[in-house]
Design a protein around this motif. Sequence first.
Motif, PDB file in Angstrom:
ATOM      1  N   THR A 187      43.630  53.022 -58.869  1.00 22.28           N
ATOM      2  CA  THR A 187      43.552  52.309 -60.143  1.00 22.28           C
ATOM      3  C   THR A 187      44.188  53.125 -61.258  1.00 22.28           C
ATOM      4  N   GLN A 188      43.908  54.428 -61.275  1.00 21.57           N
ATOM      5  CA  GLN A 188      44.495  55.299 -62.283  1.00 21.57           C
ATOM      6  C   GLN A 188      46.017  55.330 -62.149  1.00 21.57           C
TER       7      GLN A 188
ATOM      8  N   GLU B 194      47.941  52.972 -60.883  1.00 24.24           N
ATOM      9  CA  GLU B 194      48.471  51.680 -61.325  1.00 24.24           C
ATOM     10  C   GLU B 194      48.450  51.548 -62.845  1.00 24.24           C
ATOM     11  N   LEU B 195      47.398  52.046 -63.483  1.00 26.74           N
ATOM     12  CA  LEU B 195      47.342  51.996 -64.944  1.00 26.74           C
ATOM     13  C   LEU B 195      48.445  52.836 -65.566  1.00 26.74           C
TER      14      LEU B 195
END
Length: 92
Positions: free
Chosen positions: A35-36, A38-39
């Motif tokens: 997630t990190q 992708e962010l």
Amino acid sequence: MSFETISLLLNWVELGVLLAILFRLGHTFELIANTQRELRRAIHHSGERRAAELGIANAIGAQGIASISRTRPAPANTESIMGPDDLASLSQ
């Protein structure tokens, strides 16, 4: 069943539960890392897209977009700022 057998069985169950928790935590941390990543990628791409939009708008001649300055504005009241000379006079 004897006490030793039950105790050994409970120890194996406890070990299995702990391993399951560790595997689940591993997957959770992997999800957080993905997630990190992708962010960061999305932020990077949005910055590139914004720069491209600004470049197109500036090429067309749009005057409504102001550039962002990275410098700090000067203080309004410069008389209240102490300089090195002021500190030297205080120490005498």
